[in-house]
Design a protein around this motif. Sequence first.
Motif, short mmCIF file in Angstrom:
data_model
loop_
_atom_site.label_atom_id
_atom_site.label_comp_id
_atom_site.label_asym_id
_atom_site.label_seq_id
_atom_site.Cartn_x
_atom_site.Cartn_y
_atom_site.Cartn_z
N TRP A 1 0.99 -1.21 -0.10
CA TRP A 1 0.13 -0.09 0.10
C TRP A 1 0.90 1.09 0.15
O TRP A 1 0.89 2.08 -0.83
N LEU A 2 1.83 1.57 1.10
CA LEU A 2 2.77 2.36 1.09
C LEU A 2 4.01 1.57 1.04
O LEU A 2 4.68 1.51 2.09
N PRO A 3 4.56 1.14 -0.26
CA PRO A 3 5.67 0.35 -0.29
C PRO A 3 7.10 0.96 0.44
O PRO A 3 7.62 0.25 1.38
N GLY A 4 7.01 2.34 0.37
CA GLY A 4 8.22 2.68 0.93
C GLY A 4 8.38 2.76 2.49
O GLY A 4 9.40 2.69 3.40
N PHE A 5 7.14 2.48 3.13
CA PHE A 5 6.99 2.58 4.62
C PHE A 5 6.61 1.12 5.03
O PHE A 5 6.48 0.96 6.35
N ASN A 6 6.71 0.14 4.16
CA ASN A 6 6.56 -1.16 4.73
C ASN A 6 4.92 -1.35 5.30
O ASN A 6 4.89 -1.78 6.43
N ILE A 7 3.87 -0.60 4.81
CA ILE A 7 2.55 -0.64 5.25
C ILE A 7 1.75 -1.08 4.34
O ILE A 7 1.67 -0.77 3.10
N ASN A 8 1.10 -2.26 4.55
CA ASN A 8 0.39 -3.06 3.42
C ASN A 8 -1.09 -3.14 3.68
O ASN A 8 -1.70 -2.71 4.91
N TYR A 9 -1.95 -3.25 2.62
CA TYR A 9 -3.21 -3.56 2.64
C TYR A 9 -3.24 -4.96 2.98
O TYR A 9 -3.10 -5.78 2.24
N LYS A 10 -3.43 -5.52 4.12
CA LYS A 10 -3.50 -6.80 4.58
C LYS A 10 -4.75 -7.09 5.28
O LYS A 10 -5.16 -6.70 6.26
N MET A 11 -5.58 -8.18 4.71
CA MET A 11 -6.59 -8.52 5.42
C MET A 11 -6.68 -10.17 5.52
O MET A 11 -6.07 -10.80 4.76
N GLY A 12 -7.43 -10.69 6.36
CA GLY A 12 -7.42 -11.91 6.81
C GLY A 12 -8.48 -12.14 7.91
O GLY A 12 -8.51 -11.15 8.79
N ILE A 13 -8.86 -13.27 8.06
CA ILE A 13 -9.80 -13.67 9.33
C ILE A 13 -9.35 -15.04 9.92
O ILE A 13 -9.11 -15.84 9.24
N ASP A 14 -9.70 -15.00 11.11
CA ASP A 14 -9.67 -16.30 11.91
C ASP A 14 -10.89 -16.57 12.61
O ASP A 14 -11.97 -15.99 12.21
N GLY A 15 -10.95 -17.61 13.43
CA GLY A 15 -12.30 -18.08 13.94
C GLY A 15 -12.47 -17.13 14.96
O GLY A 15 -13.84 -16.99 15.68
N ILE A 16 -11.75 -15.95 15.32
CA ILE A 16 -12.45 -14.89 16.30
C ILE A 16 -13.30 -13.88 15.53
O ILE A 16 -14.23 -13.55 15.66
N SER A 17 -12.50 -13.42 14.31
CA SER A 17 -12.95 -12.26 13.48
C SER A 17 -14.23 -12.69 12.79
O SER A 17 -15.16 -12.05 12.44
N ILE A 18 -14.31 -14.19 12.35
CA ILE A 18 -15.16 -14.38 11.25
C ILE A 18 -16.58 -14.25 11.87
O ILE A 18 -17.80 -13.78 11.25
N PHE A 19 -16.65 -14.39 13.39
CA PHE A 19 -18.17 -14.12 13.78
C PHE A 19 -18.60 -12.89 13.90
O PHE A 19 -19.78 -12.71 13.94
#
Lengths: 643, 521
Positions: free
Chosen positions: B72-90
């Motif tokens: 997302w901001l490559p120079g700053f090592n900041i990414n658009y990162k998404m993902g879910i586990d058993g906690i967030s899915i609900f």
Amino acid sequence: MEYIAVLSPLVGALIAGLFGRQIGDKGAQLVTCGLMIAASVASVMIFREINFGGQPRTLELFTWIASGDLNVKWALRFDQLSAVMAIVITLVSTAVHIYSVGYMHHDKAQARFMAYLSLFTFAMLMLVTADNFVQLFFGWEGVGLASYLLIGFWNQKDSANAAAIKAFVMNRIGDFGLALGIFAVFVTFGTLNFDAIFAQVSDHADSYSEFLGYHVHTLSLIGVLLFIGAMGKSAQLGLHTWLPDAMEGPTPVSALIHAATMVTAGVFLVARMSPLYEFTPEVREFIALIGASTAFVAATIALTQFDIKRVIAYSTMSQLGYMFFALGVSAYSAAMFHLFTHAFFKALLFLGAGSVIHAMSDEQDMRKMGGIWKLIPFTYGLMWIGSLALAGVPFFAGFYSKDMILEAAFAAESSVGLFAFWVGIAAAFMTAFYSWRLLFMTFHGKPRASEKVMDHVHESPLVMTVPLAFLAVGAIGAGFVFAPHFIGDLRGDFWGAALTVLAENDTVGKAHHVPLWVKLLPIATGAAGILLAFVFYMRARHWPAEVAGMFSRLHSFLFNKWYFDELYTKIGVRPSFALGRFLWKTGDGATIDGLGPDGVSKLVGSAATHSRKVQSGFIYHYAFAMLIGVVAIVTFFIYKALG
Amino acid sequence: MITFPILSLLTFLPLVGVLFLLCIRGSEETVARNARATALLTSIFTFALSLYMYQNFDKTSADFQFVEQVAWLPGFNINYKMGIDGISIFFVLLSAFLTPICILASWESVTSRVKEYMISFLLLETMMIGMFCALDMVLFYIFFEGVLIPMFIIIGVWGGARRVYASFKFFLYTLLGSVLMLVAILALYRAFGTTDMIALTEVGVPEAMQKWIWLAFLASFAVKVPMWPVHTWLPDAHVEAPTAGSVILAGVLLKMGGYGFLRLSLPILPEASAYFTPLIFTLSVIAVIYTSLVALAQEDMKKLIAYSSVAHMGFVTLGIFTVNQQGVEGAMFQMLSHGIVSAALFLCVGVVYDRLHTREITRYGGLVKNMPRYAAVFMIFTMASVGLPGTSGFVGEFLVLAGLWQSSTVFTFLAATGVVLGAAYMLYLYRRVVFGELTKPDVKAMKDINPREIAIFAPLVVLVLWMGVYPSSVITPMAPSVARVIDHYHARNAAAETAKADAQKNNAAAQTSAEGKGDAE
């Protein structure tokens, strides 16, 4: 078979509750009563099989809660203890279902009423067939819900609503203890399944744990906490005030829930946990003490009440006290036997009282009754049977169970046991007295009701009297038929492994060898009580008032139920509301908001006003400010240079 | 296996609806009608998509799934990162489930600026789902803050009489907390050069720094939960918000705090979490007892339920910080259950408010006579709120307390009193509204719930009972992820302990050897 016994009331409740409007009152009654009969037949068959030589069994349905080590399943456990409870519940419930068809026929919401009754029965059956604590808690709270709904069934009445809430909240206080006990069990044993717990109890006989900063004996802690739950449900002294008020509910409800079944759940719980309580002699002493005190206090209150249902309610409380002190001296089988016989004769008394109330155009005050025994002879006869059984007159059901309890208390040879014995004798005397006081005041003497009411007095229809007759058969026969099995020589086979009694605590066994006077004394005091009531209310009718006048302070103390309600209102209910209001207005409003958001915004506002004033637009204001600034800076630097 | 970026799709699908909404033209009535239909359809599609995702979710895995990562901001090592586990899915499911219900609930009660209202709700949905999916702290922060804006607008524009006061109070309270969280995120970034939540759990933040960052996170999450004493925005916000606003506020927004504790505080700052646990326990227990008592004294239906929310969320924070399987799963379950039950209770208030336009409890009474269906529905949710076994409310409280007993009997004892008080205030409310004599003429004229309202309540009733009778269907899928969080927490704390012990030993050894040397000399 097990499914039919437990689940058919649920089916009945759902059909009557959800489709009551479609199938109509008659349909709902037919469905619920039919399913209850099926459940009764099924549980009688289970009882015959399991308690007479069969093997206990548990049917697991599916996983309920699984979290880490905590694994709880919905299950139907039928052992000797649950089978006994199941027949009591289904038989009395069936009688009450059928009786209600007649009793409630004027009511507008009969389908709803039948649905609640069936729902209650289901919850109660789930309670007794639980194989783990959580399902027991489900049933425990489920019967509480049904009780709440049924006490407040006439929900346009304020008093009924208040009584319903009181019952629920008081029970919640008990459940608070029960829940804590369950957590302690889980942490101690790592499981909530009864069999797994019982297998480990002896390993923990000497272990200690921390509770609220104290170092306490683990099993005793669990025992006390669970017993607090039992106290709430079974209206033991301290948590009892909801039971008399619960009489606001329709009378069939009082018979089923507040006499025969729900209030005995506490007794069942302690009996179920007998493997644990056997290792906690101090807790058992506490239970015996509370039980005996309850038996006594409730009996004294019953002497003075005028509401026919309240007299019977206090009588119930008193009899529950008997059951508890039996439990306290390890006479679990005697307690269960009294639970069994009491269910029949107390349901009979309540339904009989309902029949009287029905006949008297909904009058409950005994001062406005009298002289009706010839008009409703059948009800009158049945009330006699119920009272004879309650007073423990020989060969009626209560005789066998009550005498055994008193003998066991005597045989315990402990100070608490002896205390319970003598208090029990005194309560037996009062029981006999208030029972016949009730009979004489209600049925004999001159009619004190208005003529209009008297004209209407009529015997109840068959649909009400047949269940009464059925219960009367139980009140007469349940004692001598089952005594050998419950408490006699056959009790070992009858109970199997469902009740645990350590050899040195076998008070029921020892009770068979007590001196003769111990066996005769309850009978004699019972007879004396009846006689005294006869003198007071049939011969010297002015005596009751005179005696009450002579001991007016004692009388008003008893009449006002030892002032428990007033005390609780003063130290519990009112302070809670006041504290809530204080925390809301002063805590949230003045303090948190006052110092927090509102305070800050006010501060910002006034700061802005002040700083706005600074910008006055007059040159000399600015010049003056500049001068002060310059002086300040110069001073600062001079100090710095000097320092 | 899903091959397309389902989480992004799920997050931004509501925005597509917003685009359509922006294009609607015509007379006011047509706009309103079309806006409602568009918003409902969009939210239903989103919900269907979330169910599809759940279907494809591996319920036995503890790992993050459907992970997407784009620089997302490559120079700053900041990414658009998404993902879910058993906690967030609900929570994703909960958000997607409640949004259509909110839109249906506003069908008739919102009549002005319908288009803008619907846009706000869809925006809100995007922000909520995005927040629960984000795995990068900057992204998380943006969504976390973004939620504020539509909610602020919903309360401020479609709210009641004191809506401006309430919306500003809500905004400022939450903003103040969030700003501190931003500072904490920047501090973490400066120290470790990443904002990746998973990477940060492994870097091992020094203990002193942990405490500061933990407190900054607390400021943000405590306001959201809300914990005592920063809860006073909630009653005002609830009272002034339109029904659907209250529903989403209680249903999802309060869960963002609990989720934050679970996702950020425990894994990234395990030692500080252990250090501050007594503080959390104390505040939570105060919340349970204090707000239950306050609820007892309320005269406004919505305020009463708002205060009960604070009490129920007290159990959540208690459960999270027990950090054992029962406690955390109980807290998770309590959040989900409360999301449904309190939402339903606010809908119940909405039903009578739509008819009589007052929330004052004493104006009602005897509703069971003319609104029997409503009375039955209300009773079910009252019982669920009271925590009756067989309803969803029981399972969460029970597990939390069972977990808490392992940590502290004192706090269990105190928290359990909330169960008694809870019964008192809910039944007292129910009695005053539903039972009693039906005397007031305008109350008499009220009609029972209509088919639209039944359609709203039916799924809620089913869920409450389903989660009460078969809760393992919810607990089992979350168990691996919860176990991962717990194991990580304990491993980290144990490692810190041994490190400290080692350091002490080394110190002592160095000292004795130095002394030995001194003696030799």
